[in-house]
Every structure is written in C-alpha cells, then in structure tokens.
Scaffold this active site. Structure first.
Site, PDB file in Angstrom:
ATOM      1  N   SER A 121       6.925 -10.721  12.245  1.00 22.66           N
ATOM      2  CA  SER A 121       7.637 -11.074  11.011  1.00 22.66           C
ATOM      3  C   SER A 121       8.645 -12.183  11.236  1.00 22.66           C
ATOM      4  O   SER A 121       9.230 -12.689  10.283  1.00 22.66           O
ATOM      5  CB  SER A 121       8.363  -9.840  10.464  1.00 22.66           C
ATOM      6  OG  SER A 121       9.294  -9.360  11.425  1.00 22.66           O
ATOM      7  N   HIS A 142       0.831 -11.717   8.662  1.00 16.94           N
ATOM      8  CA  HIS A 142       1.993 -10.850   8.488  1.00 16.94           C
ATOM      9  C   HIS A 142       1.814  -9.953   7.266  1.00 16.94           C
ATOM     10  O   HIS A 142       1.986 -10.383   6.124  1.00 16.94           O
ATOM     11  CB  HIS A 142       3.269 -11.692   8.354  1.00 16.94           C
ATOM     12  CG  HIS A 142       4.503 -10.881   8.148  1.00 16.94           C
ATOM     13  ND1 HIS A 142       5.561 -11.290   7.367  1.00 16.94           N
ATOM     14  CD2 HIS A 142       4.846  -9.643   8.606  1.00 16.94           C
ATOM     15  CE1 HIS A 142       6.491 -10.359   7.356  1.00 16.94           C
ATOM     16  NE2 HIS A 142       6.081  -9.349   8.102  1.00 16.94           N
ATOM     17  N   GLU A 154       1.372 -12.878   4.478  1.00 15.25           N
ATOM     18  CA  GLU A 154       1.690 -14.253   4.869  1.00 15.25           C
ATOM     19  C   GLU A 154       0.723 -14.672   5.977  1.00 15.25           C
ATOM     20  O   GLU A 154       0.639 -14.007   7.015  1.00 15.25           O
ATOM     21  CB  GLU A 154       3.136 -14.352   5.370  1.00 15.25           C
ATOM     22  CG  GLU A 154       4.163 -14.247   4.262  1.00 15.25           C
ATOM     23  CD  GLU A 154       5.597 -14.215   4.771  1.00 15.25           C
ATOM     24  OE1 GLU A 154       6.458 -14.827   4.123  1.00 15.25           O
ATOM     25  OE2 GLU A 154       5.853 -13.557   5.795  1.00 15.25           O
ATOM     26  N   ASN A 192      10.979 -13.081   4.793  1.00 12.96           N
ATOM     27  CA  ASN A 192      12.095 -12.673   5.638  1.00 12.96           C
ATOM     28  C   ASN A 192      13.171 -13.743   5.732  1.00 12.96           C
ATOM     29  O   ASN A 192      14.363 -13.432   5.845  1.00 12.96           O
ATOM     30  CB  ASN A 192      11.601 -12.294   7.037  1.00 12.96           C
ATOM     31  CG  ASN A 192      10.984 -10.907   7.068  1.00 12.96           C
ATOM     32  OD1 ASN A 192      11.076 -10.165   6.090  1.00 12.96           O
ATOM     33  ND2 ASN A 192      10.348 -10.551   8.161  1.00 12.96           N
TER      34      ASN A 192
END
Length: 592
Positions: A121, A142, A154, A192
């Site tokens: 991540s 991800h 992702e 993130n």
C-alpha cells in the site's frame, strides 16, 4: 499470445491475503495459498472459512458455492508449490527487505512469463521489482480491505513494467468485478497518499488536545458523512501499519505533513496498536473486538462536572439567509420562542415564507403533524429592529462572513442584550475572539457553527475562545443536545475541526491532479470506492465552490503558516478564470 490467467498464487494469509484468495476463488480461479509455516496456514484457512461462512449466513453465498470456492484453494507452506501459477500476488507485512527477498525467490520458481504482483500500500514497487531478474513482469496490485467487499484496486505501473503485463493485470481486475485505477509508483499511490495525510493531521489535533477523540471522529462522520472518524479508522488499520505507511511517504516526498505524529510511534512502542491489541486511541472489549468500552478518556456528562447552566427560554437569530432561516426552524421545532431580525420588512416576510414552506413540506412527507407545524410557527416572531433582542437568553448571528460586519453587530448586541445573555456566532472561518473583543463581555461570546442545511445536519461545532466562560460552554453544549444536534467542542483556530481536516485533504487532491499523477475521475473513484467516502474530492470541490474552498485554504495557510497548506496554484488559476464549480457550470468538470 498471452494465456488466460486460470491459476494464481497468494503469499501471506492474514486478513488481506485471505481476502484476496477468496476474491480469486469466488471467480473460478484456482489458488495456491502460501504461508510461512503450518500454523500460519491454518490461521489463513480459518480466515477463509470465517469469511465465506459469514457470506452463507447472510444469504450472499450458497453452501454449495462455498464448498466449490474452498475446493479451488490449495493451502501450503512451500513456495515451490507456486511453480505453475501464471500470477503470484504477495500480501506479506509492509517490510521492504521481506518483500524483496520473496520476489527474488519467486523469480527462481515460477515460469519466465508468469506475472509477479505486490499488494503493497505504500512501498516503492520499483525497488521490489529490481530484486528480480526481469522487473518488466512486476506490477503493484493494491486491493483494499476487506478485499471480497471493496470494489477498488490500484494497479501500479513502474517505469519498467511491460505494457502487455500491465494490461493483463488490469483486465484481470475487471474480470474479478473490481474497478481498476491506474497509478504510477509513488508512495501511498492515490488513496493512501490522500487518506494518511488527513489521518495524520487528525492525530496531531488529538495530540495537541485541541479536541477530544470522540469529537474529532463525530465531526468528520456527521459533518462530512464519512463512514468512520479518523481516529477510529487508525485503530482499525493498526497504528503500526499507519506508522509504516506515513514514514515511507515522508521519506519519499519529504512533506512534513506526512511525518508521523510523535504520539503514533509512542503508542506503537507501548503496544497500543489499535483494535488488534484491544487498545489504541480507544479501548476495546478484547483484542480484535470492535466494541468500544469506557476508559479514563471517555467524556463525562456536564452534570458530573458541577457547572450550573444558564437558563435558555428565548432565542434570537440575526440574519435572513438560508443558514439563519434553518437555525430559526431548528429552535422553533425544539419548542423555543424565537425572534429573528432581518434588515428589511421584505426580508422578514421572505424568511417567514421560507419557514412556512419548509414546515409544510415536513407535514406532507409525514415527518411532522399539522399541529407540529402550527406550534413551531407560533413560536416565531420576525423583526427589523435589533433592539427587540433585549430580553433573549441567547443570540445566534448568521450574517455575511465579513469580520467588520460581525464586529459591528456584536458591538450592538453587547449594548442591547441583557446581562448574562450568550452571544453566539455561526462563522465557519473567522476568529471568534475577534467578535468577542468587540464586546465588553467576551466571556459570554462563543462559536456555534451549524452545518448547512441546519434543519438536516446533526453537527454543531461549539467553539470556545480563551475568554469563554465555563458555564457558557456547558450551556451551549447542553442546548445543542436539546435541539437535537450533536455538539463537538474545540478551540478558536482557523477551520475548527471539520474544515481544518477536510480542506488540506482537498488541496492535496488538487496538487495530485496538478502533478498529472492521475485524473480527477480516477482520484474521485479511488476515494469513493477505496475509502468509502460519499463524494470524491473534485465532486465535493465543485459542490462547495472553488472560490469558497480557496478562501478557506488561504485562512488555514495564514493561521498555521504550514507550506503544505498553501493553496494549489491550479485552484487559484481556476478561480481567477471564473471556474467556480457547479454554480458557474464549470469547475473541475463542466456541467450542463
């Protein structure tokens, strides 16, 4: 021609890895599930059994489908069992050296045309890729937790990832029923990178004792419609995981706003890592439990603090706009006598008409009776004279966001209102103390920031200055509850809680777009589907108004002098061009 992916491997069977195994197996793909030893393998098997069992109990999966799903999974502690997999996804803890070691070993085991993917991540995918002899076949994939539920993936393409490899992974994500968003290899990727700056800011707010953990979390849930408050979310993610992600982001970008707040590392060192250990920002019934239990920080009711409240029976409201009208309605429906003051008799009449229409709509929708409507209207009196506020117990002003206008109003209220009357401002951005200083009774002045529409939104930010009396604060907190609102309390700083956390996040999104890292559509998708937010940042900016957002961001920057808060040049340029969002039919998007 590339083979269809029919067999995949997953390394690491924690909550995330087991979820990824389930996603593949649900879609008819054979899975080799690998853990470090037999004990860990059994825990991974239990994760899968529990998750699919829950789906059966909820009627989302039949028992036959569950049996078929589990039969597609081969559990093992031997990496060599991955030899025939066409894709291997690594989902081990976020330690770069561990991931590189695994990829170097995989490179020797799988066929040369197999794809290697990392579920990291935050760590650099490129650094993981160069641990292999063929970094072209390495991508980031991800998933978000819980993987069987979250629709977002992702897909991270490095500078060396082969185009055909990347396209196959993107196509596979779609085949799994996921919504793939393509991003470059930058710490945090989209979700993130935007989420953890916001979380870190919330932790700093808590660490400085600006507001309680409960109030910070309630502010973002009720004010922004977020599914969880930031501190509760930190506990869910795990403070150790959050620290690793923030530390990686800071080392790569050197943005001070990503430097982990010191308290995070202190709590991790003390074993307070969130839900998984039973204590983090909150205390839980047991390790792994989601049930919050009382502890030393749990707020105590006002009655236990021994503070006598000021009596409130008559309420004054100054203003005739949407916010003022909504506040009048809220107080009247709660049974308070309300006198509202507008500049002209036409404004007085328009407020009355708007109130009548709003209350009538509530009757038609079954949310109020005709008796409720008539009782509320009977409580309301309009006036053009500030002097008519002489006997009210509290005045709430909701006039234009201009400090000079508000200060002049507070000077007048100071002279007109009886001793002991509370003077409140609904300002969303101006310093409350500047209003208080215009009076001879700064101890009686407080911020009472309602959210629009006031009739609907449950949140009120109660803002105390360095001069606000304790009984005034306690009285307003109690009053909010009596009118059906949820008060959150904070000090007199730019943005209070909600805007101070929301707008730096929105600004970061604009900077991400400005840097051509991703598109507005993909960034919005990432935050809505990856983080379960009700709106993406660019949707929200266009609704709020880019000029409003810019004004708030300028206030935050002037207050905190933090470089990361400086408004993104792209936002300034759009406002200069007159692209203000939906109200001007063009902002980050164009509207009909």
């Amino acid at each position: 021609m590339a083979r269809d992916i029919t067999k995949v491997g997953v390394i690491g069977l924690g909550t995330m890895g087991a979820g990824i195994v389930e996603v593949f197996a649900r879609n008819g793909i054979e899975v080799v599930a690998v853990e470090v030893d037999d004990e860990a393998v059994e825990r991974g098997r239990e994760h899968l059994d529990t998750s699919t069992g829950r789906a059966v109990a909820r009627g989302k999966l039949s028992e036959d489908d569950q049996a078929a799903l589990v039969s597609r999974v081969q559990f093992t502690s031997n990496l060599n069992d991955l030899k025939d997999c066409q894709l291997v996804v690594e989902a081990v803890p976020e330690h770069l050296h561990l991931k590189k070691e695994i990829f170097a070993r995989l490179d020797q085991i799988v066929d040369e045309d197999a794809i290697l993917a990392t579920n990291t991540s935050s760590l650099p995918v490129t650094e993981i890729a160069v641990a292999t002899s063929n970094p072209k076949r390495v991508v980031g994939m991800h998933f978000f937790n819980p993987a069987p539920v979250m629709q977002f993936v992702e897909v991270i393409k490095t500078v060396v990832t082969a185009d055909d490899i990347f396209e196959r992974v993107k196509g596979l994500a779609k085949r799994l029923g996921k919504q793939p968003v393509v991003v470059g290899d930058k710490a945090g990727f989209i979700a993130n990178a935007l989420l953890f700056g916001y979380l870190n800011h919330a932790v700093s707010m808590y660490e400085s004792k600006y507001a309680s953990r409960e109030d910070i979390d309630a502010a973002m849930r009720l004010g922004c419609g977020y599914p969880m408050g930031p501190l509760a979310l930190m506990d869910l993610i795990g403070l150790d995981t959050a620290y690793e992600i923030l530390d990686t982001m800071y080392k790569q970008g050197r943005d001070r706003l990503h430097a982990p707040s010191p308290i995070i590392k202190q709590m991790v060192s003390a074993g307070l890592r969130g839900r998984k250990t039973g204590r983090g920002f909150y205390t839980y019934a047991a390790p792994g439990s989601s049930q919050v239990v009382e502890d030393a920080q749990t707020p105590r009711p006002n009655g236990e603090r021994g503070i006598a409240l000021r009596p409130i029976a008559r309420v004054g409201v100054v203003g005739s706009g949407t916010m003022a009208t909504g506040i009048v309605e809220v107080f009247a429906k709660a049974g308070y006598d309300v006198i509202y003051v507008a500049r002209a008799s036409t404004k007085v009449d328009s407020v009355r008409a708007a109130l009548t229409k709003s209350l009538e709509k509530a009757v038609q929708r079954g949310k109020a009776t005709e008796a409720d409507r008539d009782a509320a209207l009977a409580k309301i009196t309009g006036s053009t004279r500030l002097d008519d506020l002489a006997e009210v117990d509290i005045v709430v002003e909701a006039v234009v966001e201009d400090l000079h206008v508000k200060q002049a109003l507070f000077e007048n209220l100071d002279e007109i209102c009886k001793p002991g009357a509370i003077l409140a401002t609904t300002t969303s951005s101006l310093p409350v103390i500047e209003c208080a200083s215009a009076t001879k009774r700064p101890q009686d002045v407080i911020g009472m920031h309602f959210f629009n529409p006031a009739q609907v939104m449950k949140l009120v930010e109660v803002v105390h200055t360095v001069s606000t009396a304790d009984d005034v604060l306690a009285t307003v907190q109690d009053l909010c509850v009596k009118i059906g609102k949820h008060p959150v309390t904070c000090g007199d700083r730019a943005g209070f809680i909600v805007n101070a956390l929301l707008f730096p996040y929105l600004n970061d999104a604009v900077k991400m777009l400005e840097a051509n890292y991703s598109t507005a559509d993909d960034i919005d998708t990432a935050m809505k589907t990856g983080c379960s937010l009700p709106m993406g940042p660019f949707e929200l900016l266009d609704v709020v108004g880019l000029d409003v957002a810019l004004a708030i961001e300028r206030e935050l920057y002037l207050e905190f002098r933090e470089r990361g808060y400086a408004p993104a040049p792209l936002l300034e340029h759009l406002v200069t061009a007159g692209y203000l969002g939906r109200k001007s039919s063009r902002g980050f998007r164009t509207y009909a």
